[in-house]
Design an enzyme around this catalytic site. Structure first.
Site, PDB file in Angstrom:
ATOM      1  N   CYS A  43       1.043  -1.096   0.020  1.00  0.00           N
ATOM      2  CA  CYS A  43       0.068  -0.005  -0.216  1.00  0.00           C
ATOM      3  C   CYS A  43       0.871   1.194   0.045  1.00  0.00           C
ATOM      4  O   CYS A  43       0.739   2.130  -0.877  1.00  0.00           O
ATOM      5  CB  CYS A  43      -1.145  -0.075   1.136  1.00  0.00           C
ATOM      6  SG  CYS A  43      -1.837   1.755   1.428  1.00  0.00           S
ATOM      7  N   CYS A  48      -1.405   1.777  -3.344  1.00  0.00           N
ATOM      8  CA  CYS A  48      -2.635   2.775  -2.883  1.00  0.00           C
ATOM      9  C   CYS A  48      -1.896   4.248  -2.872  1.00  0.00           C
ATOM     10  O   CYS A  48      -2.277   5.224  -3.613  1.00  0.00           O
ATOM     11  CB  CYS A  48      -3.128   2.449  -1.769  1.00  0.00           C
ATOM     12  SG  CYS A  48      -3.442   0.960  -1.201  1.00  0.00           S
ATOM     13  N   LYS A  51       0.281   5.303  -6.283  1.00  0.00           N
ATOM     14  CA  LYS A  51      -0.727   5.441  -7.349  1.00  0.00           C
ATOM     15  C   LYS A  51      -1.691   6.308  -7.225  1.00  0.00           C
ATOM     16  O   LYS A  51      -1.922   7.041  -8.244  1.00  0.00           O
ATOM     17  CB  LYS A  51      -1.519   4.123  -7.357  1.00  0.00           C
ATOM     18  CG  LYS A  51      -2.928   3.849  -8.249  1.00  0.00           C
ATOM     19  CD  LYS A  51      -3.853   4.446  -7.547  1.00  0.00           C
ATOM     20  CE  LYS A  51      -4.638   3.950  -6.352  1.00  0.00           C
ATOM     21  NZ  LYS A  51      -5.046   2.652  -6.263  1.00  0.00           N
ATOM     22  N   ALA A 115      12.048 -13.845   5.589  1.00  0.00           N
ATOM     23  CA  ALA A 115      11.875 -14.809   6.722  1.00  0.00           C
ATOM     24  C   ALA A 115      11.144 -16.071   6.197  1.00  0.00           C
ATOM     25  O   ALA A 115      10.347 -16.243   5.382  1.00  0.00           O
ATOM     26  CB  ALA A 115      10.794 -14.317   7.876  1.00  0.00           C
ATOM     27  N   GLY A 175      -7.927  -6.147 -17.349  1.00  0.00           N
ATOM     28  CA  GLY A 175      -9.147  -5.358 -17.308  1.00  0.00           C
ATOM     29  C   GLY A 175      -9.787  -5.260 -15.707  1.00  0.00           C
ATOM     30  O   GLY A 175     -10.835  -5.153 -15.602  1.00  0.00           O
ATOM     31  N   TYR A 177      -8.692  -3.803 -11.382  1.00  0.00           N
ATOM     32  CA  TYR A 177      -8.413  -2.576 -10.766  1.00  0.00           C
ATOM     33  C   TYR A 177      -7.115  -1.784 -11.265  1.00  0.00           C
ATOM     34  O   TYR A 177      -7.115  -0.494 -11.767  1.00  0.00           O
ATOM     35  CB  TYR A 177      -8.056  -2.876  -9.347  1.00  0.00           C
ATOM     36  CG  TYR A 177      -9.036  -3.014  -8.316  1.00  0.00           C
ATOM     37  CD1 TYR A 177      -9.732  -4.275  -8.307  1.00  0.00           C
ATOM     38  CD2 TYR A 177      -9.514  -2.110  -7.439  1.00  0.00           C
ATOM     39  CE1 TYR A 177     -10.829  -4.356  -7.521  1.00  0.00           C
ATOM     40  CE2 TYR A 177     -10.464  -2.284  -6.618  1.00  0.00           C
ATOM     41  CZ  TYR A 177     -11.261  -3.489  -6.629  1.00  0.00           C
ATOM     42  OH  TYR A 177     -12.272  -3.530  -5.452  1.00  0.00           O
ATOM     43  N   GLU A 181      -6.838   1.784 -13.474  1.00  0.00           N
ATOM     44  CA  GLU A 181      -6.280   3.085 -12.523  1.00  0.00           C
ATOM     45  C   GLU A 181      -5.152   3.617 -13.621  1.00  0.00           C
ATOM     46  O   GLU A 181      -4.953   4.551 -13.723  1.00  0.00           O
ATOM     47  CB  GLU A 181      -5.924   2.560 -11.123  1.00  0.00           C
ATOM     48  CG  GLU A 181      -7.193   2.211 -10.420  1.00  0.00           C
ATOM     49  CD  GLU A 181      -6.646   1.656  -9.012  1.00  0.00           C
ATOM     50  OE1 GLU A 181      -5.496   1.499  -8.662  1.00  0.00           O
ATOM     51  OE2 GLU A 181      -7.594   1.929  -8.282  1.00  0.00           O
ATOM     52  N   ARG A 204     -14.065  -7.699 -13.676  1.00  0.00           N
ATOM     53  CA  ARG A 204     -14.811  -8.741 -13.373  1.00  0.00           C
ATOM     54  C   ARG A 204     -15.387  -8.771 -12.069  1.00  0.00           C
ATOM     55  O   ARG A 204     -14.370  -8.252 -10.825  1.00  0.00           O
ATOM     56  CB  ARG A 204     -14.217 -10.193 -13.562  1.00  0.00           C
ATOM     57  CG  ARG A 204     -14.946 -11.229 -13.446  1.00  0.00           C
ATOM     58  CD  ARG A 204     -14.400 -12.412 -14.348  1.00  0.00           C
ATOM     59  NE  ARG A 204     -13.029 -12.899 -14.006  1.00  0.00           N
ATOM     60  CZ  ARG A 204     -12.558 -13.741 -13.293  1.00  0.00           C
ATOM     61  NH1 ARG A 204     -13.473 -14.340 -12.711  1.00  0.00           N
ATOM     62  NH2 ARG A 204     -11.220 -13.752 -13.196  1.00  0.00           N
ATOM     63  N   THR A 310      -6.420  -2.576   1.452  1.00  0.00           N
ATOM     64  CA  THR A 310      -5.722  -2.394   2.600  1.00  0.00           C
ATOM     65  C   THR A 310      -6.467  -2.297   4.119  1.00  0.00           C
ATOM     66  O   THR A 310      -5.981  -2.720   5.030  1.00  0.00           O
ATOM     67  CB  THR A 310      -5.028  -0.866   2.471  1.00  0.00           C
ATOM     68  OG1 THR A 310      -4.380  -1.161   1.439  1.00  0.00           O
ATOM     69  CG2 THR A 310      -4.204  -0.382   3.694  1.00  0.00           C
ATOM     70  N   HIS A 435     -27.310  20.392  -2.910  1.00  0.00           N
ATOM     71  CA  HIS A 435     -27.247  20.670  -4.283  1.00  0.00           C
ATOM     72  C   HIS A 435     -26.610  21.829  -4.781  1.00  0.00           C
ATOM     73  O   HIS A 435     -26.443  22.701  -3.890  1.00  0.00           O
ATOM     74  CB  HIS A 435     -28.848  21.153  -4.440  1.00  0.00           C
ATOM     75  CG  HIS A 435     -29.186  21.488  -5.745  1.00  0.00           C
ATOM     76  ND1 HIS A 435     -29.299  20.499  -6.790  1.00  0.00           N
ATOM     77  CD2 HIS A 435     -29.442  22.628  -6.454  1.00  0.00           C
ATOM     78  CE1 HIS A 435     -29.670  21.116  -7.970  1.00  0.00           C
ATOM     79  NE2 HIS A 435     -29.688  22.292  -7.788  1.00  0.00           N
ATOM     80  N   GLU A 440     -26.077  13.877  -4.633  1.00  0.00           N
ATOM     81  CA  GLU A 440     -27.689  14.030  -4.248  1.00  0.00           C
ATOM     82  C   GLU A 440     -28.522  12.968  -5.060  1.00  0.00           C
ATOM     83  O   GLU A 440     -29.658  12.823  -4.724  1.00  0.00           O
ATOM     84  CB  GLU A 440     -27.899  15.525  -4.527  1.00  0.00           C
ATOM     85  CG  GLU A 440     -28.235  15.955  -5.839  1.00  0.00           C
ATOM     86  CD  GLU A 440     -28.752  17.369  -6.057  1.00  0.00           C
ATOM     87  OE1 GLU A 440     -29.724  17.614  -5.460  1.00  0.00           O
ATOM     88  OE2 GLU A 440     -28.120  18.033  -7.067  1.00  0.00           O
TER      89      GLU A 440
END
Ligand code: NDP
Length: 456
Positions: A43, A48, A51, A115, A175, A177, A181, A204, A310, A435, A440
């Site tokens: 992340c 995240c 990006k 590890a 196709g 995330y 992005e 998907r 995340t 508004h 809304e």
């Protein structure tokens, strides 16, 4: 006296591992965390955070174009990729230090290195052995490459974040995330972008109407869509790359990005030594308390391939620490988790898709509205928003909310609270709108259509 070096040994210093370490240490546990790369994990270091910074950078490109319709005279603008990456790197460094500081002040020992598990209570890092009462695997995931000739010529989101120059032409394979992005990021920064996806629709698992809508939006934003297209090989000629499609088409670009999914990081972890079998995707199977089949061995986050987000990993890490060290057994609630794809426009949702809702509830009422946002009136941008609510017919309760719009992620967070609280369509109707806003629309949706389970 404790027979082990540590009460808890955490493998992986990403979102889930760091949260678990800090909370466990807060309960008085002696904790170590091993990280082979940089604290912060996917992340913070290569997901995240960077990006989103790139996404912000790319939005200025569109804003500059759109501003003309609002009277701005904009001289020819150009973007400096190197400056952006330098600034992004500085921010990522800062956050890494914040993570270091948090662990330090919690008294958690950080061990740099990969590890491996050598026994039910034993871990080895850099040929040094450590024992622990409990072990938590929080080793995350890594990009998976397609198995095609020339795949080694493709880059992943990891490489892009460290790249020296932006490509003039980029083809993105996938196709999901990350594909959606990064298509928006490069388009906004001025590249010519192709998305090559094997399916007929993007994303998907998302609501079908949403999938259709985002596909049209990306195409309207001049992203060259190649749907139902399979890449058979990647080649290189001088500085350019060729992407060979099954249709016979050859795309010539400066960079080919694989955004074809991520795989749990379990290779070489030594899970087999303690009798834990990973599943077909390489993920560690766990129960609701993140317990593996081996006593005292737990796993959280992407390595378990539940909901790879995340906040979910953080929640799983926290619940683990509460359960094991805080005497407060707690499962992570994976229901009603809101999520967003930071494409341009963004896609955000919480709850069920229309297809899932009618499968689960038999009959649902669907409220769906597509419209041009006010900003597009003067900018002239060919842009459509989609707002969709799904109510269980029998109870009026809202079971799914979806939005495709510029600030969809910001909108869905509040809607997610309403869904958690069990709001009905009548509750939405009783709420006044802000508004003028896109959000809304959620409280003014009137016309419903019924959607019912298809009996076979
Ligand atoms: P996704 O699983 O979202 O998408 C992978 C895409 O690659 C799909 O479209 C898939 O097609 C396609 N694909 C898979 N294998 C191949 C192949 N061999 N050849 C061609 N296409 C292929 O993965 P991402 O890498 O985009 O992201 C991984 C996960 O990380 C996400 O699912 C999400 O959980 C998380 N993430 C979350 C973000 C956020 O919250 N904003 C941002 C980025 C990632 P098909 O659909 O046909 O299987």
């Amino acid at each position: 006296m404790n027979a082990y070096d540590f009460d808890l040994f955490v493998i992986g210093g990403g979102s889930g591992g760091v949260r678990a370490s800090r909370i466990a240490a807060g309960y008085g546990a002696k904790v170590a965390v091993a990280e082979e790369y940089r604290l912060g994990g996917t992340c913070v270091i290569r997901g995240c955070v960077p990006k989103k910074l790139l996404m912000y950078a790319s939005q200025f490109g569109m804003a500059l174009e759109d501003s003309k319709g609002f009277g701005w005279q904009v001289p020819q603008a150009s973007h400096e990729w190197e400056s952006l990456i330098r600034a992004k790197d500085a921010e990522v460094d800062r956050l890494e230090h914040v993570y270091e500081g948090l662990l330090g002040s919690a008294g958690v020992k950080v061990i740099k290195g990969k590890a491996t598990i050598v026994g039910p209570h034993e871990v080895c890092v850099n040929e040094m052995s450590f024992t622990a009462d409990h072990i938590l695997v929080a080793s995350g995931s890594k990009p998976e490459m397609p198995r095609i000739p020339g795949a080694e010529l493709m880059v992943t989101s990891n490489d892009i974040l460290a790249m020296e120059h932006a490509p003039k032409r980029i083809a993105i394979v996938g196709g999901g995330y990350i594909a959606c992005e990064f298509a928006g990021i490069f388009k906004g920064l001025g590249s010519r972008v192709w998305m090559v996806h094997r399916g007929r629709r993007l994303l998907r698992g998302f609501d079908e109407e949403v999938r259709e809508h985002i596909g049209s939006e990306l195409a309207a934003n001049d992203i060259q869509m190649r749907l139902a297209s399979t890449v058979v090989a990647v080649g290189r000629k001088q500085d350019a790359y060729q992407l060979y499609l099954e249709s016979g088409e050859i795309l010539e670009v400066d960079l080919v990005m694989a955004a074809t999914g991520r795989r749990p990081n379990t290779d070489g972890l030594g899970l087999e030594r303690v009798g834990v079998q990973v599943d077909a995707r390489g993920a560690v199977p766990v129960d609701g308390y993140s317990r593996t089949s081996c006593d005292h061995l737990y796993a959280v986050g992407d390595v378990t391939n539940r909901l790879n987000l995340t906040p979910v990993a953080i929640q799983e890490g926290h619940a683990f620490a509460d359960t094991v060290f805080g005497n407060k057994p707690r499962r992570t609630d994976h229901d009603g988790v809101p999520f967003a794809v930071f494409s341009q426009p963004q896609v955000a949702a919480v709850g069920l898709t229309e297809e899932e809702a009618r499968e689960r509830h038999g009959a649902v009422r669907v409220y769906s509205s597509g419209f041009g946002p006010m900003r597009a009136t003067l900018s002239g941008r060919n842009e459509r928003v989609l707002v969709k609510l799904i109510a269980q017919a029998a109870t009026d309760r809202i079971v799914g909310a979806h939005v495709v719009a510029a600030d969809a992620a910001e909108i869905i967070q509040g809607i997610a609270i309403a869904l958690k609280a069990g709001a009905t369509k009548a509750d939405f109707d009783a709420t006044l709108g802000v508004h003028p806003s896109v959000a809304e629309e959620f409280v003014t949706l009137k016309k419903a259509r019924y959607s019912t389970r298809q009996e076979s």
